[in-house]
Design a protein around this motif. Structure first.
Motif, short mmCIF file in Angstrom:
data_model
loop_
_atom_site.label_atom_id
_atom_site.label_comp_id
_atom_site.label_asym_id
_atom_site.label_seq_id
_atom_site.Cartn_x
_atom_site.Cartn_y
_atom_site.Cartn_z
N TRP A 66 31.73 44.57 -25.97
CA TRP A 66 32.18 43.29 -26.51
C TRP A 66 33.47 42.85 -25.81
N LYS A 67 34.34 43.81 -25.48
CA LYS A 67 35.57 43.46 -24.77
C LYS A 67 35.24 42.84 -23.41
N VAL A 68 34.22 43.37 -22.76
CA VAL A 68 33.79 42.81 -21.48
C VAL A 68 33.30 41.38 -21.68
N LEU A 69 32.47 41.18 -22.69
CA LEU A 69 31.94 39.84 -22.97
C LEU A 69 33.06 38.86 -23.31
N TYR A 70 34.03 39.34 -24.05
CA TYR A 70 35.13 38.47 -24.46
C TYR A 70 35.95 38.02 -23.25
N ALA A 71 36.06 38.87 -22.25
CA ALA A 71 36.83 38.53 -21.05
C ALA A 71 36.13 37.45 -20.22
N LEU A 72 34.81 37.30 -20.41
CA LEU A 72 34.06 36.33 -19.63
C LEU A 72 33.67 35.08 -20.42
N SER A 122 28.45 24.14 -22.05
CA SER A 122 29.86 23.84 -21.90
C SER A 122 30.58 25.11 -21.47
N LYS A 123 31.90 25.03 -21.40
CA LYS A 123 32.68 26.17 -20.91
C LYS A 123 32.57 27.41 -21.79
N SER A 124 32.10 27.27 -23.02
CA SER A 124 31.99 28.43 -23.92
C SER A 124 31.03 29.47 -23.38
N TYR A 125 30.04 29.05 -22.59
CA TYR A 125 29.02 29.99 -22.11
C TYR A 125 29.10 30.22 -20.60
N LEU A 126 30.04 29.56 -19.96
CA LEU A 126 30.16 29.67 -18.51
C LEU A 126 31.45 30.39 -18.13
N PRO A 127 31.36 31.53 -17.45
CA PRO A 127 32.58 32.25 -17.07
C PRO A 127 33.42 31.46 -16.08
#
Length: 472
Positions: A66-72, A122-127
């Motif tokens: 989850w930490k990885v996902l949160y960073a992206l 939108s930017k919420s799903y795009l790193p």
């Protein structure tokens, strides 16, 4: 790619890394071979891992992903603080991210690959597409950027093909597709281990530069430039750092691997960069840090390999034993020749300085004087004049290098600084060959024995990787 396939590899480094991750996860040799069924299986796996991480208890191994996902994707439904902790409900929301495009509802060409897309993100799903601090980026009334299903899957498979930490990710751009694929394969192995055992299950000290160099060694024997894009896309202060290698680095890797003396120099360098705590546990991996020296930062702040070697050679508190100093010097010259394209010829000037030091009543004192002037064009010029004059009075100067030979070293011109470092390396080798003692302590016999063992090992050792955990 083959016509009609779900994935189109583009020049965008994040999309490309994700596309290769999909290929590796699907068991294909390249993104062009990925089928619709493969993409569906990869999307299903991504959904499973996302939901497991998003509903994991904080502090557990599963929570590390989850930490990885949160960073992206810091504001996505999987990472937002207000996300659902109900696994079934969350799964439905995440699955919607990867629905198939509907021909009747096409809104425009995909922002990455130009394929017709019916979903906007939108930017919420795009790193790395801004953060919550950047508002009104899109035109009024526009909900987001069109992204096709293949690219949507690729962008969420990105963490598997990238080198990730708990707060950042690194992807590779390279002239060699084979190297990009090798980088992705190593990282997929690593990512699968993180999803199962967290970051605690990883080898200590692993770094993306080492993974990238190994991929270059295995896949690109010729000229090949690489770029590492490291970024953090959190909801506070995002950042992007770019480092790159020169195109001749693969040739340098091959030359070092093929020569025992150069391998010894590399391992000496790596050994000097290793750090341990009071219990003897490695806290900083020398081989990983040495790999970083082959990458140059876009902002010019990266450490230089030649500079690091110079610092080792000028350290009189360290002894390298027989052949050690020469191995470091040879490594410096090999790097200058292969990577920087230099053809240094400093033997004559180095001989002049070495003779002046060796003939002094206090060679160590003269060496200290030279060391303080070695990298300054003005100071080095003054020291060369002093050394030449002294040897001239002693009847030695006529057969040694004169002022015309010094010019390339004492002028402010391209590569003069590197020339001065190579000169210093050659001087130390000549002094060692003449038996002039400039080190404060004798060589450690045990350290010398260990380095002789390392000399037989390759420059980049696969034992640095330990990601295998069996079937995921």
């Amino acid at each position: 790619m083959t016509a009609g396939g779900p994935l189109t590899v583009t020049g965008h480094p994040l999309q490309r890394a994700g596309a290769w991750a999909v290929a590796v996860l699907a068991g294909r040799s390249s993104p062009a071979e990925v089928t619709d069924a493969d993409a569906g299986r990869v999307a299903h796996m991504v959904v499973q891992d996302v939901c497991r991480a998003a509903t994991a208890v904080k502090g557990t191994d599963a929570y590390d992903w989850w930490k990885v996902l949160y960073a992206l994707y810091p504001n996505s439904k999987a990472t937002h603080n207000a996300r659902s902790r109900d696994g079934t409900r969350l799964r439905g929301e995440i699955e919607k991210l990867f629905v198939a495009d509907v021909a009747e509802a096409v809104v425009g060409p995909c922002v990455f690959c130009s394929v017709a897309a019916s979903v906007v993100w939108s930017k919420s799903y795009l790193p790395l597409f801004d953060t919550h601090k950047a508002v009104n980026v899109l035109p009024p009334g526009v909900a987001g950027w069109p992204v096709c299903r293949g690219c949507r899957i690729a962008l969420w498979a990105l963490p598997y093909g990238a080198w990730v930490s708990a707060g950042s990710a690194t992807v590779l751009s390279c002239e060699s597709e084979a190297a990009v694929g090798q980088f992705a394969r190593r990282n997929v192995q690593r990512a699968r281990r993180i999803t199962q055992a967290g970051f605690r299950g990883l080898p200590a000290g692993a770094r993306p530069e080492y993974v990238a160099l190994t991929a270059l060694r295995d896949a690109a024997p010729g000229l090949c430039a690489t770029t590492l894009w490291s970024f953090k896309n959190d909801s506070q202060e995002p950042w992007l750092r770019v480092t790159q290698t020169r195109r001749a680095v693969p040739k340098f890797l091959a030359r070092v691997d093929a020569n025992a003396g150069l391998r010894r120099g590399w391992h000496l360098l790596s050994s000097s960069l290793t750090r341990r705590d009071k219990t003897g546990k490695v806290t900083v991996s020398g081989p990983q840090e040495a790999a970083r020296l082959l990458f140059e930062a876009e902002d010019g702040r990266a450490r230089s390999l030649l500079r690091q070697l110079h610092q080792l050679l000028e350290d009189t508190g360290r002894s390298w034993g027989a052949g050690g100093r020469e191995a470091l010097a040879r490594l410096a010259f090999a790097y200058a020749e292969e990577v920087l394209g230099m053809t240094p010829d400093v033997t004559a000037v180095a001989t002049l300085i070495a003779e002046w030091i060796a003939r002094g009543t206090s060679p160590r004192g003269r060496f200290a004087e030279y060391r303080s002037a070695a990298l300054s064009d003005y100071k080095l010029g003054a020291l060369l004049m002093q050394a030449y004059s002294r040897l001239l009075l002693d009847g030695q100067a006529p057969q040694l290098a004169g002022p015309k030979d010094w010019q390339v070293l004492i002028q402010q011109r391209p590569r003069a600084w590197e020339q001065r470092m190579l000169l210093f390396a050659q001087v130390t080798v000549l002094l060692q060959q003449q038996g002039v003692v400039i080190s404060a302590r004798p060589a450690d016999e045990e350290e010398q024995r260990l380095l002789e063992v390392l000399e037989s090992r390759p420059m980049l050792d696969d034992e640095e990787f330990d990601y295998e955990m069996g079937p995921a």
